[in-house]
Write an enzyme that holds these catalytic residues in place. Structure first.
Site, PDB file in Angstrom:
ATOM      1  N   CYS A  78      37.460  35.006  43.758  1.00  0.00           N
ATOM      2  CA  CYS A  78      36.688  35.745  44.658  1.00  0.00           C
ATOM      3  C   CYS A  78      36.515  37.026  43.835  1.00  0.00           C
ATOM      4  CB  CYS A  78      37.388  35.933  45.969  1.00  0.00           C
ATOM      5  SG  CYS A  78      39.142  36.344  45.873  1.00  0.00           S
ATOM      6  N   SER A  79      36.960  38.252  44.347  1.00  0.00           N
ATOM      7  CA  SER A  79      36.708  39.498  43.608  1.00  0.00           C
ATOM      8  C   SER A  79      37.907  40.529  43.986  1.00  0.00           C
ATOM      9  CB  SER A  79      35.388  40.043  44.391  1.00  0.00           C
ATOM     10  OG  SER A  79      35.560  39.999  45.879  1.00  0.00           O
ATOM     11  N   CYS A  80      39.130  40.019  43.563  1.00  0.00           N
ATOM     12  CA  CYS A  80      40.259  41.020  43.895  1.00  0.00           C
ATOM     13  C   CYS A  80      40.150  41.960  43.052  1.00  0.00           C
ATOM     14  CB  CYS A  80      41.503  40.217  43.708  1.00  0.00           C
ATOM     15  SG  CYS A  80      41.628  38.988  45.054  1.00  0.00           S
ATOM     16  N   CYS A  94      38.846  37.660  38.394  1.00  0.00           N
ATOM     17  CA  CYS A  94      39.442  36.889  39.554  1.00  0.00           C
ATOM     18  C   CYS A  94      38.658  35.853  39.811  1.00  0.00           C
ATOM     19  CB  CYS A  94      39.129  38.043  40.865  1.00  0.00           C
ATOM     20  SG  CYS A  94      39.713  37.033  42.319  1.00  0.00           S
TER      21      CYS A  94
END
Lengths: 205, 238
Positions: free
Chosen positions: A113-115, A110
């Protein structure tokens, strides 16, 4: 000038105190309860975690028809198994599985972000959120995987899945050789979160 | 442009920290739990009202907007949950739930050991938060919109001006790819970002070749598959 690059000497103690203070004030002001944070954490320890993903992968290894369904319609296949309520819940609203195969390796990233697919994998580990990983995996995935200890031959194609819209991806690693005698439960024990994000493979022991 | 929108492909960052833990300090768990509570209590969800005094809309978009708005030096300086602690504290202060003074005083109390544990609260609040975790926050709408593109179509990624929040990875701007998958239905986003997303629209998985993205320095033998909202794509001129 140097302030920008310095941390306060009590960096962690200060953050810990500030987090505690914030939680206390929110409880006092009726935003959350004294139990809220512990209950949320308990949910991820017992209901949404990598143990769910490992169970799915092990089933896919022993049941090729299930594997086909898991790739074709991930939520429907997940619903076939006996999981706690919530497998299509927060950060699992639209999940898709991709499978490694001889000559094809999948890697999930990702870059914004941090999906991460919470119901099957729980919460993302630090490496996944590391800006260096997110920057480099989009440009030199083979090199990154090598640094993670996974040497892929030049003939293996790498598919990098960047989660920038709604889909949360996870990988079905290949079943390791020499595991024919193992039960489904034992097989699940071989499936790590790293193998389900594609920075590792599943190993027999 | 914002550096945080352009992380993908950024050079010179060095080795990856292969830290497998989710939380590296105990306090990080507390701020994570507070964020999940805020998402579960957010006013936009169709869940039972509770006695919680939380009256904000709070989604991933809010947390991401905060991270994308940071000074890039700070973005790299602070660990993941340090950014959360900063962004979430700021929201509670800016929205008037608490004051900076209160938070500073309470923080000092904790540091001095003069702190008393808060207790109680309405259990319906926690029930609602768990309900959120179980049901999620679906952005998928019934497909009333016909997708503009089909699998196999060549598309060019648009280059809209930077907004305070985006779901368009910078490294894909102006690049040509091939639609791999057209997802079922249409997807809204938590908010209108100003660069085109917000209302329900189709989402595609688009495949990009490494030489298209990185030219001669590209590592061979891989492809990027990016999920992109319809608003970020144009048809490729023949």
């Amino acid at each position: 000038m140097t302030e920008r690059f310095n941390y306060p000497p009590n960096r962690e103690a200060l953050s810990a105190a500030r987090a505690k203070a914030l939680e206390t004030l929110l409880i006092k002001k009726g935003v959350i309860t004294a139990e809220t944070v512990d209950k949320v954490l308990g949910f991820f320890e017992t209901k949404m975690g990598p143990f769910n993903g490992a169970k799915l992968v092990a089933r896919a290894w022993v049941d090729p028809a299930f594997k086909v369904r898991l790739i074709a319609d991930t939520p429907a296949a997940i619903a076939e198994l006996d999981f706690p309520e919530g497998m299509a819940g927060a950060e699992g609203e639209y999940m898709k599985a991709v499978a490694n195969a001889p000559g094809v390796h999948n890697l999930v990233i990702c870059t914004l972000c941090s999906c991460y697919p919470w119901p099957v994998l729980g919460l993302p580990p630090y490496w996944y959120k590391d800006p260096s990983f997110r920057a480099r995996a989009a440009r030199e995935p083979r090199k990154i995987l090598g640094e993670f200890g996974l040497a892929l031959g030049a003939a293996t194609e790498i598919k990098v899945w960047d989660s920038s819209a709604q889909i949360r991806w996870f990988v079905i690693p290949e079943r390791p050789a020499g595991t024919e005698h193992m039960t489904e439960e034992q097989l699940a024990g071989l499936v790590t979160p790293e193998s389900m994000m594609g920075v590792a493979v599943a190993n027999a022991a | 442009m914002k550096l945080q929108h352009y992380l993908g492909g950024l050079e010179g960052l060095g080795p990856v920290d292969f830290e497998k833990r989710v939380f590296v300090e105990e306090w990080e768990k507390r701020i994570f739990g507070i964020h999940v509570a805020m998402m579960g209590l957010s006013t936009h969800l169709s869940l039972p009202a509770t006695s919680s005094t939380f009256k904000s809309k709070w989604t991933w978009a809010d947390l991401r907007t905060g991270a994308e708005g940071m000074n890039p030096f700070d973005y790299f300086k602070f660990r993941y949950y340090e950014k959360w602690l900063g962004g979430i504290s700021s929201h509670f202060i800016a929205s008037g739930y608490i004051t900076e003074d209160e938070l500073s005083r309470e923080t000092a109390n904790v540091l001095n050991g003069e702190y008393t544990q808060a207790s109680g609260g309405d259990t319906a609040i926690d029930e609602r938060i768990e309900k959120y975790l179980v049901t999620g926050d679906s952005a998928r709408q019934p497909a009333a919109i016909t997708p503009r593109f089909a699998a196999g179509d060549r598309v060019v990624v648009k280059n809209p001006p930077a907004t305070e929040h985006t779901r368009l990875p910078g490294f894909l701007r102006c690049k040509t790819g091939i639609v791999e998958t057209v997802y079922d239905g249409a997807y809204s986003y938590f908010c209108s970002t100003g660069d085109g997303i917000g209302p329900a629209m189709p989402v595609y998985c688009v495949k990009f070749e490494p030489d298209e993205l990185w030219g001669k320095i590209a590592e061979p033998g891989f492809a990027i598959y990016a999920d992109l909202f319809d608003a970020y794509l144009s048809p490729r001129a023949a």
